[in-house]
Design an enzyme around this catalytic site. Structure first.
Site, PDB file in Angstrom:
ATOM      1  N   GLY A   1       0.812  -1.200   0.000  1.00  0.00           N
ATOM      2  CA  GLY A   1       0.000   0.000   0.000  1.00  0.00           C
ATOM      3  C   GLY A   1       0.847   1.252   0.000  1.00  0.00           C
ATOM      4  O   GLY A   1       2.075   1.207   0.162  1.00  0.00           O
ATOM      5  N   PRO A   2       0.233   2.401  -0.172  1.00  0.00           N
ATOM      6  CA  PRO A   2       0.967   3.677  -0.209  1.00  0.00           C
ATOM      7  C   PRO A   2       1.552   4.020   1.150  1.00  0.00           C
ATOM      8  O   PRO A   2       1.153   3.449   2.175  1.00  0.00           O
ATOM      9  CB  PRO A   2      -0.107   4.689  -0.633  1.00  0.00           C
ATOM     10  CG  PRO A   2      -1.399   4.063  -0.232  1.00  0.00           C
ATOM     11  CD  PRO A   2      -1.220   2.589  -0.382  1.00  0.00           C
ATOM     12  N   PRO A   3       2.488   4.961   1.201  1.00  0.00           N
ATOM     13  CA  PRO A   3       3.084   5.363   2.489  1.00  0.00           C
ATOM     14  C   PRO A   3       2.041   5.993   3.409  1.00  0.00           C
ATOM     15  O   PRO A   3       1.112   6.651   2.957  1.00  0.00           O
ATOM     16  CB  PRO A   3       4.157   6.381   2.087  1.00  0.00           C
ATOM     17  CG  PRO A   3       4.435   6.120   0.642  1.00  0.00           C
ATOM     18  CD  PRO A   3       3.141   5.639   0.056  1.00  0.00           C
ATOM     19  N   GLY A   4       2.245   5.780   4.687  1.00  0.00           N
ATOM     20  CA  GLY A   4       1.426   6.467   5.681  1.00  0.00           C
ATOM     21  C   GLY A   4       0.108   5.810   6.006  1.00  0.00           C
ATOM     22  O   GLY A   4      -0.684   6.401   6.749  1.00  0.00           O
TER      23      GLY A   4
ATOM     24  N   GLY B   1      -0.158   2.920   7.620  1.00  0.00           N
ATOM     25  CA  GLY B   1      -0.037   2.154   8.860  1.00  0.00           C
ATOM     26  C   GLY B   1       0.422   0.727   8.687  1.00  0.00           C
ATOM     27  O   GLY B   1       0.068  -0.124   9.508  1.00  0.00           O
ATOM     28  N   LYS B   2       1.211   0.436   7.679  1.00  0.00           N
ATOM     29  CA  LYS B   2       1.645  -0.946   7.452  1.00  0.00           C
ATOM     30  C   LYS B   2       2.589  -1.419   8.565  1.00  0.00           C
ATOM     31  O   LYS B   2       2.403  -2.496   9.127  1.00  0.00           O
ATOM     32  CB  LYS B   2       2.326  -1.061   6.086  1.00  0.00           C
ATOM     33  CG  LYS B   2       1.443  -0.689   4.915  1.00  0.00           C
ATOM     34  CD  LYS B   2       2.141  -0.907   3.588  1.00  0.00           C
ATOM     35  CE  LYS B   2       3.326   0.027   3.392  1.00  0.00           C
ATOM     36  NZ  LYS B   2       2.947   1.437   3.344  1.00  0.00           N
ATOM     37  N   THR B   3       3.596  -0.611   8.870  1.00  0.00           N
ATOM     38  CA  THR B   3       4.559  -1.012   9.894  1.00  0.00           C
ATOM     39  C   THR B   3       3.924  -1.026  11.280  1.00  0.00           C
ATOM     40  O   THR B   3       4.125  -1.964  12.061  1.00  0.00           O
ATOM     41  CB  THR B   3       5.766  -0.059   9.876  1.00  0.00           C
ATOM     42  OG1 THR B   3       6.329  -0.041   8.566  1.00  0.00           O
ATOM     43  CG2 THR B   3       6.816  -0.509  10.877  1.00  0.00           C
TER      44      THR B   3
ATOM     45  N   SER C   1      -4.195   3.289 -19.206  1.00  0.00           N
ATOM     46  CA  SER C   1      -5.517   3.587 -18.648  1.00  0.00           C
ATOM     47  C   SER C   1      -6.048   4.963 -19.013  1.00  0.00           C
ATOM     48  O   SER C   1      -7.216   5.261 -18.752  1.00  0.00           O
ATOM     49  CB  SER C   1      -5.470   3.446 -17.122  1.00  0.00           C
ATOM     50  OG  SER C   1      -4.591   4.399 -16.573  1.00  0.00           O
TER      51      SER C   1
ATOM     52  N   LYS D   1      -8.062   4.731  -7.508  1.00  0.00           N
ATOM     53  CA  LYS D   1      -8.549   5.774  -8.408  1.00  0.00           C
ATOM     54  C   LYS D   1      -9.869   6.360  -7.920  1.00  0.00           C
ATOM     55  O   LYS D   1     -10.088   7.580  -7.995  1.00  0.00           O
ATOM     56  CB  LYS D   1      -8.695   5.208  -9.816  1.00  0.00           C
ATOM     57  CG  LYS D   1      -7.358   4.846 -10.470  1.00  0.00           C
ATOM     58  CD  LYS D   1      -7.541   4.198 -11.829  1.00  0.00           C
ATOM     59  CE  LYS D   1      -6.198   3.847 -12.467  1.00  0.00           C
ATOM     60  NZ  LYS D   1      -6.332   3.184 -13.768  1.00  0.00           N
TER      61      LYS D   1
END
Length: 821
Positions: free
Chosen positions: A392-395, A397-399, A716, A759
């Site tokens: 997923g994109p940064p920020g 909450g993955k970590t 696209s 998107k």
């Protein structure tokens, strides 16, 4: 007779004699009138009662007791003054302070006082003797002195031939027990041999055995003499066996101690000789200590052999040599590894779910997967741990989600940062032949965690590089393969390390840079960006309390309403995650903190009109209406590694041209070909679309994708390019409340594209109300939160001609049958 082993006494009941006999509390001896009661005399019907805690008084047994409770003290005083016997009965529950009849055993002992000492604190110490068994009847608890009605228990078969034979056997076995190390003094032998009567033998021997309270009470209640002797004989046999076993163990321990002392003496002599010769090496003692630690540890056999081999090498080295230090460091690493240590997973799924929900808003797929894993672990504890990858994109909450998972499961967690790692040795470790060699990051993380089943977060796995020093991504293949990681080979340890119990959680922003073989070993869970509602919930539940605490603000200072937070989200952030939102909230909190310290106004609730003063001018505006106010501009949707974005496509025509076509905006080959395909479709359908075909020869067309510094690629934007071209060539403006995405073919078919959720999120952030999507991409709408689906209208289109009714007022006439190619 005197009881040799005092029974255990709780602090609230009895006090040790040493505590009582102090200079401050010197005892006073009370006169005790003798009890004039023979065994043949009838027992008085009502006598004073003294309850005992964890002590059973047998007939003929003499033992000291400490009397503390007021009623018991009064009963002892009265009996000493009048010379009357007392009834001693054992409580069921030793913690009961004022026992009732149901709290006492049914069989008691009639006894007398031999000596009484009174202490200054009111307590007494009495020496008592048991006389006969009695049946306890009703007791009177309303008087200052407890009184009880009793009846004499007659003994069955007291002097039968069977009883005499059993008594003789008990006497012999008791003497054998004392001689084999029993806890009775040898001076008791003549006393036991001259005891009168079989019943007296049973009670006397039982009183000198270290029996539990319940076992003693059972013997007191047994009025059948042969049965009592049989039980005493059984207890004697058990304690004699224990005494012999203790003697044998003591002998073995003594022999081992003698052997150790002899070895120690010889080693000390050898050390002294070597010191005289100047050959003594202090490291020898260290090596022996390390060898003992290796043998006591739970390391695998292979690792143990390797450690012992290194210790053997060390014994032949000088301690100041470089190789000695290398070998010592290696052995220390092996000893510091948490061999055999595992943490217990939480089995309460409801508690785990509560922790995950408290730490993170949304992310239902991830939480569901973790709960599934814990459920499987309960049904199959030997199952393999999953290898999960949060994409997923940064920020988003993955970590932090990985840390929350570890906390919910009750495991230790270690983070391994892989961003920029290019050396394979960072993963597998260095071989010990190199100076400064050390294990790889995985082994180091397992050591720091202190258990063999930690949660290992492999952060930024998509940013692992490679160069002439090797490929770290390839080294990760073994660690992340459940079929192989039970014997992960680190070059430094040079022994198999079981990683099958560890849980690997990887994080990544994009899949393109992850090697296919590594990608195939991971279970990828996509974590898209947050919608406004989710950002607002995260800010209220997590960010605002966290920032307020970090900046020392109380609950009444710097409060932010939902309206204010939404204004910050819309006007000062444009991201998929919440990092920038946290920074903006922190900026507001710091300015409020400064006002508090300087005692200025404006430290209370933050209002929307205060944001310009606190955060500066608004940074992000919705300019789609202005940019689409003229023909030739359409809004597309793009996917980026940091989430979705809206994309403006601008087309202009230049007079005096020769029909040239130009595309700009730092585009990749696929995107350039998509633009050329769009132009070809428009030219082939120009007549039906109302486009003057001469324009394609007399004017040059220029298609531009703004933000030219950002590389762009992908098919696209095909449908958006067609709409922008038709808008310019027909002079019709595109509906600015609409965005679209989809790949096109020369036949006008719209093909599915990826990144639908991102998107649609981008369209929602930009305030767009309608999104046109390829029909075959409709299945991806199921991954979009219901709140997002309800706030953005999605239209599924299959062909280019399905677009016109949505982008232009009144649409474009339907194609003739011959043109529908």
């Amino acid at each position: 007779m005197s009881k040799q082993t005092d029974p255990p006494t709780p602090p609230s009941t009895l006090r040790p004699e040493a505590t009582l006999a102090t200079s401050e509390t010197r005892p006073e001896a009370l006169p005790v009138q003798p009890v004039r009661l023979r065994l043949s005399d009838p027992t008085p019907p009502s006598l004073g009662l003294v309850p005992l805690r964890e002590l059973v008084l047998l007939p003929g047994m003499v033992t000291p007791v400490v009397v503390i409770r007021p009623r018991s003290v009064a009963a002892v005083k009265r009996a000493a003054r009048l010379g009357t016997p007392l009834v001693f009965v054992t409580q069921h529950n030793a913690e009961m302070h004022d026992p009732e009849r149901d709290d006492l055993h049914d069989v008691a002992t009639l006894g007398r006082l031999l000596r009484v000492l009174r202490f200054s604190d009111g307590s007494m110490r009495a020496l008592i003797e048991g006389l006969r068994r009695v049946q306890l009847g009703d007791i009177q608890t309303t008087q200052p002195v407890l009184r009880a009605r009793v009846g004499v228990l007659m003994e069955d078969r007291g002097e039968s031939v069977e009883a005499e034979a059993l008594a003789a056997a008990v006497q012999e076995e008791f003497l054998a027990w004392t001689r084999s190390g029993g806890k009775a003094p040898l001076e008791l032998e003549p006393v036991v041999q001259n005891l009168p009567g079989s019943s007296r033998v049973a009670d006397y021997v039982a009183g000198n055995l270290p029996l539990e309270t319940e076992e003693m009470q059972k013997l007191l209640a047994e009025h059948d003499v042969p049965a009592r002797l049989t039980e005493v004989r059984r207890q004697l046999a058990r304690h004699r066996e224990l005494a012999e076993l203790n003697t044998r163990i003591h002998g073995n321990v003594q022999a081992a101690m003698d052997k150790n002392q002899r070895e120690y003496y010889l080693k000390e002599q050898l050390r002294a000789v070597k010191e005289e010769l100047g050959q003594y090496d202090p490291s020898v003692g260290d090596i022996e200590g390390l060898r003992a630690r290796v043998l006591e540890s739970e390391m695998p056999e292979e690792a143990e052999k390797e450690a012992l081999r290194e210790l053997e090498r060390m014994s032949r080295m000088h301690r100041d040599g470089a190789e000695f230090t290398v070998a010592r460091t290696f052995v220390d690493w092996l000893l510091d590894m948490p061999w055999g240590k595992v943490s217990t997973d939480s089995t309460d799924l409801d508690a785990v779910e509560t922790i995950l929900d408290a730490d993170h808003t949304g992310l239902h797929k991830v939480k569901e997967r973790i709960l599934e894993y814990l459920s499987v672990r309960q049904l199959n504890p030997d199952g393999k741990s999953p290898i999960l990858c949060f994409m997923g994109p940064p920020g988003v909450g993955k970590t932090s989600l990985g840390r929350s998972i570890a906390r919910a499961m009750g495991r230790n967690v270690q983070r391994i940062a892989l961003g920029g790692v290019k050396d394979e040795s960072e993963i597998r470790g260095h071989r010990r032949t190199y100076v400064g060699a050390m294990p790889g990051r995985i082994v180091q993380a397992v050591k720091r965690s202190g258990s063999m089943n930690p949660v290992l977060i492999l952060d930024e796995i998509d940013k692992v590089g490679n160069d002439f020093r090797g490929d770290p991504a390839s080294a990760l293949l073994e660690a992340l393969d459940p079929e192989q990681n039970h014997e992960f080979m680190d070059h430094y340890l040079d022994t198999g390390l079981d990683l099958s119990k560890a849980m690997f959680l990887c994080t990544a922003n994009q899949a393109e840079t992850i090697p296919p073989a590594l990608w195939d070993r991971m279970e990828v869970i996509e974590i898209p960006g947050y919608i406004e509602e989710e950002k607002l919930a995260i800010a209220l539940q997590h960010l605002v309390p966290k920032v307020r605490k970090e900046n020392g603000l109380t609950a009444r200072r710097g409060t932010m309403s939902d309206e204010v937070l939404l204004s910050v989200i819309r006007g000062y952030t444009a991201e998929a995650g919440v990092r920038e939102l946290e920074r903006q909230i922190g900026k507001v909190a710091r300015k409020i903190a400064r006002r508090v310290v300087q005692k200025k106004k404006g430290t209370g609730a933050v209002k929307v009109e205060h944001l310009t003063e606190l955060l500066g001018p608004q940074r992000h505006f919705s300019d789609r209406a202005e940019r689409t106010d003229l023909p030739g501009v359409a809004v597309g949707l793009a996917w980026t590694p940091v989430g979705g974005e809206i994309l403006f496509i601008e087309v202009t025509a230049m007079e005096g041209g020769s029909g040239k076509f130009r595309v700009t905006g730092q585009l990749g080959d696929v995107m350039k070909e998509s633009a050329e395909t769009a132009l070809s479709w428009v030219r082939s359908h120009a007549t039906r679309l109302g486009v003057d075909t001469k324009l394609f020869k007399e004017r040059d067309l220029h298609v531009h994708f703004p933000q030219g510094a950002i590389p762009k690629d992908g098919p696209s934007a095909g449908i958006t390019t067609i709409v922008a071209l038709v808008s310019l060539l027909t002079g019709r403006r595109v509906n600015h409340e609409l965005a679209m995405t989809g790949e096109i073919t020369l036949r006008g078919k719209i093909l599915p594209v990826g990144g639908i959720k991102e998107k649609v999120l981008a369209a929602r952030r930009a305030g767009i109300g309608t999104v046109l999507l390829p029909k075959e991409s409709g299945k991806d709408l199921l991954d979009i939160p219901e709140a997002l689906r309800d706030s953005v209208r999605t239209v599924l289109i299959e062909r280019v001609d399905d677009v016109w009714e949505h982008v232009f007022d009144g649409g474009i006439p339907a194609p003739a049958p011959s043109e529908a190619n």
